[in-house]
Design a protein around this motif. Structure first.
Motif, short mmCIF file in Angstrom:
data_model
loop_
_atom_site.label_atom_id
_atom_site.label_comp_id
_atom_site.label_asym_id
_atom_site.label_seq_id
_atom_site.Cartn_x
_atom_site.Cartn_y
_atom_site.Cartn_z
N TYR A 83 31.81 32.83 11.06
CA TYR A 83 30.64 32.57 11.90
C TYR A 83 31.02 32.32 13.36
CZ TYR A 83 32.02 27.80 10.56
OH TYR A 83 32.72 26.66 10.31
N ASN A 84 32.08 31.51 13.61
CA ASN A 84 32.49 31.28 14.99
C ASN A 84 33.39 32.38 15.51
OD1 ASN A 84 30.98 28.99 15.29
ND2 ASN A 84 32.66 27.56 14.96
N ARG B 190 26.50 26.77 9.80
CA ARG B 190 27.82 27.34 9.56
C ARG B 190 27.82 28.00 8.18
NH1 ARG B 190 31.28 23.53 8.48
NH2 ARG B 190 29.59 22.14 7.86
N PRO C 97 30.40 27.04 20.33
CA PRO C 97 30.94 26.09 19.35
C PRO C 97 32.08 25.26 19.92
CG PRO C 97 30.66 28.27 18.37
CD PRO C 97 30.43 28.44 19.84
N ASN D 283 30.44 28.76 5.24
CA ASN D 283 31.71 28.67 4.53
C ASN D 283 31.64 29.71 3.41
OD1 ASN D 283 33.84 27.89 2.81
ND2 ASN D 283 33.63 25.74 3.39
N ASN E 143 26.28 17.15 9.67
CA ASN E 143 26.20 18.32 8.79
C ASN E 143 25.41 17.95 7.55
OD1 ASN E 143 28.03 19.43 10.58
ND2 ASN E 143 29.75 19.41 9.18
N THR F 267 25.03 20.84 12.51
CA THR F 267 25.79 22.03 12.09
C THR F 267 25.94 22.06 10.57
OG1 THR F 267 27.79 20.74 12.58
CG2 THR F 267 27.05 22.29 14.27
N ASN G 128 26.30 23.17 6.70
CA ASN G 128 27.04 24.24 6.05
C ASN G 128 26.16 24.97 5.03
OD1 ASN G 128 29.72 25.57 5.48
ND2 ASN G 128 29.14 24.91 3.43
N GLY H 190 38.43 30.43 15.41
CA GLY H 190 37.35 29.99 14.55
C GLY H 190 37.87 29.31 13.29
N ARG I 23 23.44 36.33 12.81
CA ARG I 23 23.62 34.98 13.35
C ARG I 23 24.03 35.03 14.81
NH1 ARG I 23 27.60 31.23 14.40
NH2 ARG I 23 27.11 29.03 13.89
#
Length: 464
Positions: free
Chosen positions: A433-434, A369, A414, A371, A285, A329, A331, A427, A402
């Motif tokens: 997002y997930n 991702r 994911p 947050n 990340n 991935t 953030n 998620g 997305r």
């Protein structure tokens, strides 16, 4: 599209207007984004019901809209790390929500007719579940350090508790990592406040997690661990940043079977990523925080000075060649594009800019991702400027984009290996997002509610 103004209208009215305006978006996404944006509050009865749950660890940032010093009931030691919302007025499928304490929120978790629920203006919206703490949370080392303060909720390792990007000319402006460490120490409620977590203790907690999942499942379940912490500009305990974090990767990765290791650091060139890969790293990340070049330079002054926007993007995309698509991935702090005073002034501008970034990254196999920005009061941005809530439209439209770009490039589903069974299906609590992918692709097992209920603290027949 013009943003929907929220004002002082009842939240049910606001939510239902969004449901009508964005019928293609799961309702769970809209409510969760609102809960993260406005925070939530707990009645005394709701706090009493947290006994036995995974309490909030303040593992990196505070993720709160108020400081610990303003919490009069020791909320920082009592609220759950996250909670699940489900059922209720809108027939919600379960989604996991990271706790964001805010005494000004219209959302209140309460006990009504003996059941743990989410309310607004006295109206029950849905059911709530608190996750049972894993067994290892009861353990401590001989020096008194709690296992849970070394690895949070079975996966999260903050190896270096502060950051060497220090002060307004270096720190990321949204970040409260250093201030959060300071308030934890001042509260005297945490057993481990040293900046560096000992590698041997971290490895032992990871091994205890492995033993717990083996006992629960009868076989070595796939486990994901994330190693994170502040930037190391020069050296820490005589080690460079790579040497320091590499020790944790190696110790945790090879301590047991079926372990997937993620590391959060600055972006790094491909040869350094290959070195980490040899240590056992599976996923990286390089947290870019914001896509727009101008905002990247303003919001991330240390990252911009040390790495720069061009290198960050190039190295991030190059890393896919080392780890594979879906295993890079980074953030992004969703909503920071609209931070005052230099952020975008309209949702259209903010969504357009970040969607352009999504297209670039996801076409290279990067899975960004988001947050959701919590506007933490001790961050530079919140102290220097009034930061109003980011419009829900931004989150709904960006997460929809997305999802569509994820489908366009046929990127992988994911990954969610975890000690806690329910978190293998839900998620991440800090964003949607997930959730958007899982809900649109209908990935939940048929018994997801039963799984959650079995792994929850008591949620019915509670004292009001």
């Amino acid at each position: 599209m013009a943003q929907l103004l929220v004002g002082d209208r009842p939240r049910t009215e606001v939510l239902e207007q969004y449901f009508h305006t964005y019928p293609e978006t799961p309702r769970e996404i809209i409510l969760k984004a609102d809960l993260l944006g406005l925070g939530h509050w707990f009645t005394d009865a709701a706090l009493q019901a947290t006994e036995g749950c995974s309490v909030k660890t303040y593992r990196l940032f505070s993720y709160d809209l108020m400081t610990m010093g303003n919490m009069k009931r020791k909320e920082s030691q009592r609220v759950p790390e996250h909670f699940t919302i489900l059922g209720g007025l809108y027939g919600l499928r379960p989604v996991n929500v990271q706790t964001t304490v805010a005494d000004t929120s219209p959302y209140i978790i309460d006990v009504v007719d003996g059941r743990l629920v989410l309310t607004t203006a006295g109206q029950v919206l849905c059911e709530v579940r608190y996750e049972l703490a894993p067994r290892y949370y009861d353990k401590s080392f001989p020096d008194g350090t709690r296992y849970r303060e070394l690895i949070a909720f079975g996966s999260f390792i903050t190896a270096f508790r502060t950051c060497q990007y220090w002060g307004p000319k270096e720190e990321c402006r949204f970040c409260d990592i250093n201030e959060n460490a300071r308030q934890m120490k001042q509260s005297q409620d945490f057993t481990f406040t040293a900046p560096v977590k000992p590698v041997d203790q971290v490895a032992e907690v990871a091994n205890e997690i492995g033993r717990e999942v083996l006992e629960l499942e009868g076989h070595p379940e796939h486990l994901s661990f994330i190693v994170t912490g502040g930037t190391i500009i020069n050296k820490l305990h005589g080690k460079t940043e790579n040497e320091f974090y590499g020790e944790y990767i190696e110790a945790v990765k090879w301590g047991g079977p079926r372990r997937h290791l993620t590391l959060q650091t600055n972006a790094k060139p491909k040869d350094e990523m290959r070195w980490f890969r040899a240590k056992g790293l599976d996923d990286h990340n390089a947290n870019m925080e914001v896509w727009d070049r101008r905002l990247f330079e303003w919001i991330n002054p240390g990252k911009n000075r040390r790495i720069g926007w061009d290198n960050w993007v190039k190295w991030m995309c190059d890393s896919v060649d080392v780890f594979g698509e879906g295993n890079i991935t980074p953030n992004f702090v969703g909503g920071i594009e609209m931070a005052q005073p230099h952020g975008f002034k309209t949702v259209d501008e903010a969504v357009k800019s970040t969607t352009e970034g999504l297209e670039v990254m996801m076409s290279h196999g990067v899975m960004p991702r988001f947050n959701q920005w919590r506007r933490e009061p001790n961050s530079d941005l919140a102290k220097a400027h009034e930061q109003p809530p980011i419009p829900l439209d931004y989150y709904v439209r960006l997460m929809r984009n997305r999802y569509e770009i994820w489908k366009k490039y046929n990127l992988p589903m994911p990954r969610r290996g975890h000690l806690l069974k329910e978190l293998r299906h839900l998620g991440a609590g800090h964003g949607t997002y997930n959730d958007y992918i899982y809900l649109m692709e209908d990935t939940y097992p048929e018994d997801i509610v039963e799984i959650i209920n079995q792994r929850s603290t008591p949620y019915e027949d509670l004292p009001n």
